[in-house]
Design a protein around this motif. Structure first.
Motif, mmCIF file in Angstrom:
data_model
loop_
_atom_site.group_PDB
_atom_site.id
_atom_site.type_symbol
_atom_site.label_atom_id
_atom_site.label_comp_id
_atom_site.label_asym_id
_atom_site.label_seq_id
_atom_site.Cartn_x
_atom_site.Cartn_y
_atom_site.Cartn_z
ATOM 1 N N THR A 46 37.495 42.620 42.372
ATOM 2 C CA THR A 46 37.700 43.072 43.747
ATOM 3 C C THR A 46 37.331 41.956 44.711
ATOM 4 O O THR A 46 36.572 41.044 44.364
ATOM 5 C CB THR A 46 36.812 44.298 44.083
ATOM 6 O OG1 THR A 46 35.444 43.880 44.164
ATOM 7 C CG2 THR A 46 36.962 45.403 43.042
ATOM 8 N N PRO A 47 37.829 42.030 45.943
ATOM 9 C CA PRO A 47 37.399 41.056 46.947
ATOM 10 C C PRO A 47 35.884 41.075 47.152
ATOM 11 O O PRO A 47 35.265 40.020 47.336
ATOM 12 C CB PRO A 47 38.147 41.502 48.209
ATOM 13 C CG PRO A 47 39.370 42.197 47.691
ATOM 14 C CD PRO A 47 38.924 42.902 46.434
ATOM 15 N N GLY A 48 35.280 42.255 47.120
ATOM 16 C CA GLY A 48 33.838 42.352 47.310
ATOM 17 C C GLY A 48 33.056 41.684 46.200
ATOM 18 O O GLY A 48 32.051 41.002 46.457
ATOM 19 N N ILE A 49 33.475 41.879 44.951
ATOM 20 C CA ILE A 49 32.807 41.229 43.828
ATOM 21 C C ILE A 49 32.963 39.719 43.920
ATOM 22 O O ILE A 49 32.021 38.960 43.655
ATOM 23 C CB ILE A 49 33.359 41.771 42.494
ATOM 24 C CG1 ILE A 49 32.889 43.225 42.272
ATOM 25 C CG2 ILE A 49 32.942 40.900 41.320
ATOM 26 C CD1 ILE A 49 33.487 43.895 41.064
ATOM 27 N N HIS A 50 34.135 39.265 44.327
ATOM 28 C CA HIS A 50 34.359 37.829 44.487
ATOM 29 C C HIS A 50 33.451 37.254 45.565
ATOM 30 O O HIS A 50 32.837 36.192 45.374
ATOM 31 C CB HIS A 50 35.827 37.573 44.832
ATOM 32 C CG HIS A 50 36.146 36.139 45.119
ATOM 33 N ND1 HIS A 50 36.279 35.644 46.403
ATOM 34 C CD2 HIS A 50 36.312 35.076 44.293
ATOM 35 C CE1 HIS A 50 36.543 34.354 46.354
ATOM 36 N NE2 HIS A 50 36.568 33.971 45.092
#
Length: 525
Positions: free
Chosen positions: A337-341
């Motif tokens: 996900t963008p958040g994990i990245h």
């Protein structure tokens, strides 16, 4: 099968009224349809009311009927076919082969729990018959079995859209125990979650079970999750995710008028100890295996080897050089996900900017929207021991090597570790004494101790322990993988001097269920 963008409450498809959730293809940044309107406390209320209404009937289903239900879920998931893996790839950026393997694992663990249910050993039946003539005091008839706790809230994980999600291990073990389940689906893969949720919904109907046996809710932010854990009808929680998320749910669960257990898997850096003889004899091979484990799945595994501990010297220098070359050659992979990245980038930058940490290698830069560029960093034991921040998990394909002056410093580092899911020993025969000295400490720190393997890859079987002291999990006495996971959602009940007509089937003298029992202290199979 059409993906509707609805929540599933009992046998109904329900549209929410709160903020919409959109899955994002992490490889391209594309927003995927449909939108999933989030639920509110009203949907939590409805799902929990149905679960409570279903509980007494569902928990007393026969062993055969419950096992058949679990097998039916597996069959329904398989029947979805390619649509499930295609949607999973689009929502997670994971390769198709990974999704196919995860589907197999999901269905396999459902069938494992079906076999566990049929065997009945989880009932832990104990019978102590009355001894009216015993001196100096007679004994009354006492009989014990395990029963289900009640409705369970399960939170889908970001990094396993199938195996730790809607029909994953928490759901499978709770249903096996006799607990209705309300799932809070993860916002990163709602379409995949809906497809699996509908499979469970069909299995509930086909098996003639109460509709409240299963529900699936969606919601952005923490409102739905907190409301679910706070609902007085929920009796336990299964969670896989961040430390902050897990501890927030634990606080809510403990603040209730009736506190409940939260089984949260949260944070682990899975240290690898490179013992001297093994490092001297085969450091290059160890480096190769380490780099492969580190980069697997962009490092987005809860058992990723995020820490390496060894005695400084030429052998460790050679290991770092070899592992560094492997890391430099590793291709960037799309993160979930963008958040994990974003969190991964922050973690890597924190290490790179630390005054006591040296960058040994970085992997290839990626071209997708959210790539994980692998990293390898080195620090001294003194710096690690003096800065707790260096123990913070970097969720992704980055690891920190700790160089120690001697075996005593290795033991000091081991003693200061937080709780872990796994600890690995790379060792040869000449390292047995050193390993023996470390082992008592490692047993206190981790739920699984490996020799000459790599922690990534968790076998679903009877002996597996996927748990560990905080912050790896919230309760080190349990496991979230393997057949023993069923015991998280059970409690013992003792029946004293009840007439035969009131006794549960498992406790009757004739043993109509044919389960293993402890009778007057002797095992009867």
């Amino acid at each position: 099968m059409t993906i509707s963008g609805n929540m599933l409450i009992g046998q109904q498809a329900v549209s929410g009224q709160q903020a919409e959730i959109h899955a994002v293809n992490p490889a391209t940044g594309e927003t995927l349809s449909p939108a999933y309107a989030g639920g509110s406390k009203a949907e939590v209320e409805k799902a929990c009311a149905l679960a409570e209404a279903a509980f007494d009937a569902y928990r007393e289903t026969s062993l055969e009927d419950r096992a058949t239900f679990l097998e039916s879920i597996a069959s329904e998931i398989e029947a979805i076919g390619d649509q499930l893996t295609e949607r999973g790839v689009a929502e997670t950026g994971l390769p198709e082969a990974r999704l196919q393997g995860e589907r197999g694992r999901t269905c396999g663990q459902l069938r494992l729990f079906a076999s566990v249910v049929r065997a009945g050993e989880w009932l832990d039946v104990r019978v102590d018959p009355a001894l009216p003539e015993r001196e100096p005091m007679p004994r009354v008839d006492l009989r014990q079995r395990h029963i289900a706790l009640g409705p369970v809230a399960v939170f889908g994980a970001s990094n396993f859209p199938l195996a730790f999600s809607v029909a994953g291990g928490d759901t499978a073990s709770a249903l096996a125990a006799g607990c209705p389940v309300v799932v809070k689906g993860h916002s990163a893969h709602p379409g995949t979650s809906e497809l699996v949720g509908r499979a469970i919904q069909r299995a509930v109907k086909a098996c003639g079970l109460p509709e409240g046996t299963f529900s699936l809710l969606f919601g952005s932010g923490r409102e739905i999750g907190q409301a679910l854990v706070a609902d007085p009808r929920i009796q336990a929680v299964g969670f896989t995710g961040s430390r902050s998320g897990g501890t927030a749910l634990m606080a809510t669960a403990q603040a209730r008028p009736q506190p409940i257990p939260v089984y949260a898997e949260m944070s682990s850096i899975n240290p690898v100890f490179l013992l001297p003889e093994a490092l001297k004899a085969r450091g290059d091979k160890i480096a190769e295996g380490f780099a492969a484990s580190l980069s697997m799945g962009a490092g987005q595994f809860c058992t990723n080897p995020g820490l390496v501990i060894a005695i400084e010297g030429p052998e460790l220098d050679a290991f770092v050089a070899a592992a560094g070359e492997a890391v430099k050659g590793s291709a960037a992979q799309t993160m979930l996900t963008p958040g994990i990245h974003d969190a991964y980038e922050q973690g890597v930058n924190r290490l790179a900017g630390h005054a006591k940490v040296t960058e040994a290698a970085r992997g290839q830069a990626g071209e997708t929207a959210h790539p994980a560029q692998a990293g390898l960093f080195v620090t001294q034991a003194e710096a690690f021991l003096n800065d707790p921040a260096l123990q913070e998990e970097v969720f992704g394909s980055t690891s920190l090597v700790i160089a120690c002056a001697d075996v005593q410093e290795v033991r000091r580092v081991a003693a200061e570790l937080e709780g872990q899911l796994t600890i690995t020993l790379q060792m040869d025969d000449g390292d047995l004494d050193t390993a023996r000295q470390l082992l008592p400490t490692l047993e206190r720190k981790a739920g699984r101790i490996l020799a000459n393997g790599w922690p990534t890859g968790v076998e679903v079987c009877h002996a597996m322990v996927h748990g560990g002291p905080y912050p790896a999990t919230s309760d080190s006495r349990t496991t979230s993988v393997g057949s023993a996971a069923i015991f998280r959602f059970l409690r013992p009940v003792c029946y004293q001097a009840l007439p035969t007509g009131l006794l549960p089937e498992a406790l009757k003298d004739a043993n109509p269920l044919g389960v293993s029992r402890l009778v007057d202290g002797k095992r009867e199979v």
